[in-house]
Design an enzyme around this catalytic site. Structure first.
Site, PDB file in Angstrom:
ATOM      1  N   HIS A 281       0.813  -1.215   0.000  1.00 21.79           N
ATOM      2  CA  HIS A 281       0.000   0.000   0.000  1.00 21.79           C
ATOM      3  C   HIS A 281       0.846   1.264   0.000  1.00 21.79           C
ATOM      4  O   HIS A 281       0.321   2.369  -0.179  1.00 21.79           O
ATOM      5  CB  HIS A 281      -0.970   0.014   1.192  1.00 21.79           C
ATOM      6  CG  HIS A 281      -0.328   0.288   2.524  1.00 21.79           C
ATOM      7  ND1 HIS A 281       0.029  -0.716   3.404  1.00 21.79           N
ATOM      8  CD2 HIS A 281       0.018   1.448   3.128  1.00 21.79           C
ATOM      9  CE1 HIS A 281       0.560  -0.175   4.494  1.00 21.79           C
ATOM     10  NE2 HIS A 281       0.565   1.137   4.347  1.00 21.79           N
TER      11      HIS A 281
ATOM     12  N   ASP B  90      -0.360  -7.449   0.973  1.00 21.58           N
ATOM     13  CA  ASP B  90       0.205  -6.114   1.189  1.00 21.58           C
ATOM     14  C   ASP B  90       1.716  -6.211   1.053  1.00 21.58           C
ATOM     15  O   ASP B  90       2.461  -6.070   2.017  1.00 21.58           O
ATOM     16  CB  ASP B  90      -0.202  -5.570   2.566  1.00 21.58           C
ATOM     17  CG  ASP B  90      -0.017  -4.060   2.668  1.00 21.58           C
ATOM     18  OD1 ASP B  90       0.452  -3.455   1.681  1.00 21.58           O
ATOM     19  OD2 ASP B  90      -0.339  -3.492   3.731  1.00 21.58           O
TER      20      ASP B  90
ATOM     21  N   GLY C   5       3.372   6.153   8.839  1.00 23.14           N
ATOM     22  CA  GLY C   5       4.785   6.311   8.510  1.00 23.14           C
ATOM     23  C   GLY C   5       5.605   5.084   8.862  1.00 23.14           C
ATOM     24  O   GLY C   5       6.681   4.873   8.302  1.00 23.14           O
TER      25      GLY C   5
ATOM     26  N   SER D 214       4.518   2.152   8.239  1.00 20.61           N
ATOM     27  CA  SER D 214       4.152   1.152   7.232  1.00 20.61           C
ATOM     28  C   SER D 214       5.364   0.662   6.451  1.00 20.61           C
ATOM     29  O   SER D 214       6.245   1.446   6.076  1.00 20.61           O
ATOM     30  CB  SER D 214       3.145   1.739   6.253  1.00 20.61           C
ATOM     31  OG  SER D 214       1.838   1.613   6.728  1.00 20.61           O
TER      32      SER D 214
ATOM     33  N   SER E 101       1.939  -3.669   7.937  1.00 20.05           N
ATOM     34  CA  SER E 101       0.821  -3.400   7.039  1.00 20.05           C
ATOM     35  C   SER E 101      -0.059  -2.288   7.603  1.00 20.05           C
ATOM     36  O   SER E 101      -0.057  -1.169   7.123  1.00 20.05           O
ATOM     37  CB  SER E 101      -0.002  -4.668   6.815  1.00 20.05           C
ATOM     38  OG  SER E 101      -1.157  -4.390   6.043  1.00 20.05           O
TER      39      SER E 101
END
Length: 457
Positions: free
Chosen positions: A242, A270, A349, A351, A366
């Site tokens: 993502h 993801d 952030g 992620s 994720s």
């Protein structure tokens, strides 16, 4: 059912030797014949729990309430428990219903089975046996039906679905209980298999070359590097899908041009990877507390209940425990499957950042709910499926930059760089081996050398 009893004698033979306790945990001793000569390495030795740096141990102390000695013993016990659970899973076959560790030092391994005749075999390995109604295979099949039903409808109010081996149920977390019941009915999942739990919030992706360091996408959004990887002669890193679409450009934390997304999947999964330019070098490290290097020595999947720590560019180091593997979660953008649910906090952030247990890479951040002030729940995309999907090799300490070279030895189907799952079989040196724990293969991890990962059959 009849199949529950046909294997009892085989199970007894496979686990007849009682394993001695190791620092309040479970021994990783191998079955006879799995090592070519000398004492077989323990699981902790194979997975290099001694490589855990002070930064990781300090984060475990802070977030899990452990002192340094407890943190070190917990990592050892979790390594040994994973190997023991892998052997028992192979021996119990269709009766296997999951395994998990518990205790401050993860000193107790519980293995669930649907057949009471397996209890003695489980206890012979030093584990606690729990007889339950549903096998892991049956529970996973029910979760798959939920996923198929969720794909055809809006499930944002029932966003998380997973198999909870500790309660022997398929659990649906829902904002509204009626949304969970509607989904269960649509999937045809029997109420006896399921449990509905109040959702702590609606998970969302955590938007906003050491693992955990920041990078920027198209000079705007920020995410975190997961794990440095190689693909042949190309270098790069694994991260969350993502964070960016295929073709998106990236720059590093220093805003210097860095690379390009080569592949990206979200929703569904993801996962993504970025190939970097020649100015960047992949290292076998995750960014720890105070900028210290945390070594990555492999990617063996940790068991449910194990400690896990996360590195991200917003909140740095935080630790917690693994709650469930193979979870499905619905974000506003769609549903992803196959992620792992944890008690580790994260914020936008973070992620794409690194999840690591000891020195073993686990996955990339994720999404989740909550934050690092009040606490939260996060999900990570496991690293092994990501590596397998894109044909990547995790960068680890001790490799020489040539992970795709043929391994030394007597040949067979086992191969360096291949991602193996529990239950896979290979040949090596004229013998056949069964995989006990999911991992990517490296030189030095040939089946006869690592009884924590492979069992001779």
């Amino acid at each position: 059912m009849p199949h529950r009893h046909r294997h009892t004698r085989a199970v007894g033979a496979a686990v007849a030797a009682t394993a001695a306790l190791l620092v309040a945990g479970l021994s990783g001793s191998a079955s006879a014949g799995t090592a070519p000569s000398g004492p077989a390495p323990t699981a902790a030795e194979t997975l290099r729990t001694d490589a855990a740096p002070p930064a990781l141990l300090n984060a475990m102390r802070r977030d899990l309430g452990l002192d340094r000695g407890q943190a070190e013993r917990r990592l050892v016990n979790e390594a040994e428990a994973g190997a023991t659970a892998g052997r028992l899973r192979a021996a119990l076959g269709g009766d296997f219903a999951g395994a998990w560790v518990r205790g401050a030092e993860s000193g107790t391994l519980t293995v669930a089975t649907t057949d009471a005749a397996d209890v003695a075999a489980i206890e012979a390995r030093g584990a606690v046996a729990k007889v339950v109604r549903h096998s892991l295979a049956d529970l996973e099949a029910a979760r798959s039906r939920l996923d198929r039903a969720a794909a055809a409808r809006d499930t944002i109010d029932a966003p998380v679905r997973y198999v909870d081996v500790r309660t022997n149920t398929v659990t649906v977390q829902a904002v509204r209980p009626s949304a969970a019941r509607t989904l269960l009915d649509a999937a045809g999942v029997d109420a006896g298999l399921a449990r509905v739990e109040k959702s702590p919030g609606k998970p969302r992706p955590l938007y906003d070359l050491r693992g955990g360091e920041a990078y920027y996408i198209n000079n705007s959004g920020r995410c975190s590097i997961g794990f440095p990887v190689t693909k042949g002669s190309r270098q790069g890193f694994a991260t969350a899908g993502h964070c960016g679409r295929t073709g998106a450009s990236t720059s590093g934390a220093n805003r210097v041009a860095q690379g390009t997304f080569q592949g990206s999947v979200f929703p569904g999964r993801d996962m993504a990877w970025v190939a970097t330019n020649s100015s960047w070098t992949a290292t076998p490290y995750v960014n720890g507390a105070g900028g210290q290097n945390v070594q990555v020595t492999g990617s063996t999947q940790a068991p449910v209940g194990a400690s896990v720590c996360r590195s991200g560019s917003t909140t740095g180091w935080h630790c917690g425990t693994i709650q469930q593997h193979n979870t499905s979660v619905t974000y506003p953008e769609g549903t992803i499957s196959g992620v792992t649910r944890t008690t580790v906090c994260a914020e936008p952030g973070d992620s794409g950042g690194s999840y690591i247990s000891g020195s073993q890479a686990q996955g990339v951040t994720s999404g989740g709910s909550g934050d690092c002030r009040s606490g939260g729940t996060t999900f990570y995309q496991p690293i092994n499926p990501l590596l397998q999907n894109y044909g990547l090799t995790l960068r680890t300490t001790g490799d020489d930059g040539g992970p795709d070279d043929p391994p030394p030895g007597e040949g067979g189907t086992w191969a360096v760089g291949t991602v193996y799952q529990a239950g896979d079989t290979v040949t090596y040196g004229g013998a056949t081996y069964r995989c006990l724990q999911g991992h990517q293969a490296y030189r030095g991890w040939e089946p006869p050398n690592v009884p924590a990962l492979w069992q001779r059959v």
